[in-house]
Design a protein around this motif. Sequence first.
Motif: not given
Length: 114
Positions: A73-89
């Motif tokens: 449960h500890e990880f890092s990565g890159v945002v490749v897709e965001a769901g509806e309503g996501v504004t912080a990323f």
Amino acid sequence: MSALEASAKIARAQSRQAVLVEPGRLELRDYVAPHPGPGELLIQIKCALSCGTDLKTFRRGHPVWKLPMPFGHEFSGVVVEAGEGVTAFKLGDEIMAAPTAPCGICFYCQHGQE
């Protein structure tokens, strides 16, 4: 196709996941990531770690987590897709999970480094 779109496609098509099947037994399984729902992100994992909680769960299970379950449960990565309503990323943001329970009183918490 942008590099991020390609990453999302790869993450969905070629992912493998360590699954804790029972205490003491891990399996590496193929995994197809779903499209993120409202408020969710799809993260292409770049680094994943194990901690003491993982070790204890591997050895004896966990009182709350039901098996089989993805391990770690500890990880890092890159945002490749965001769901509806996501504004912080946004796509391309580098992120890490910080699954902690800060105490609020130690040196690190007092300096905003929970």
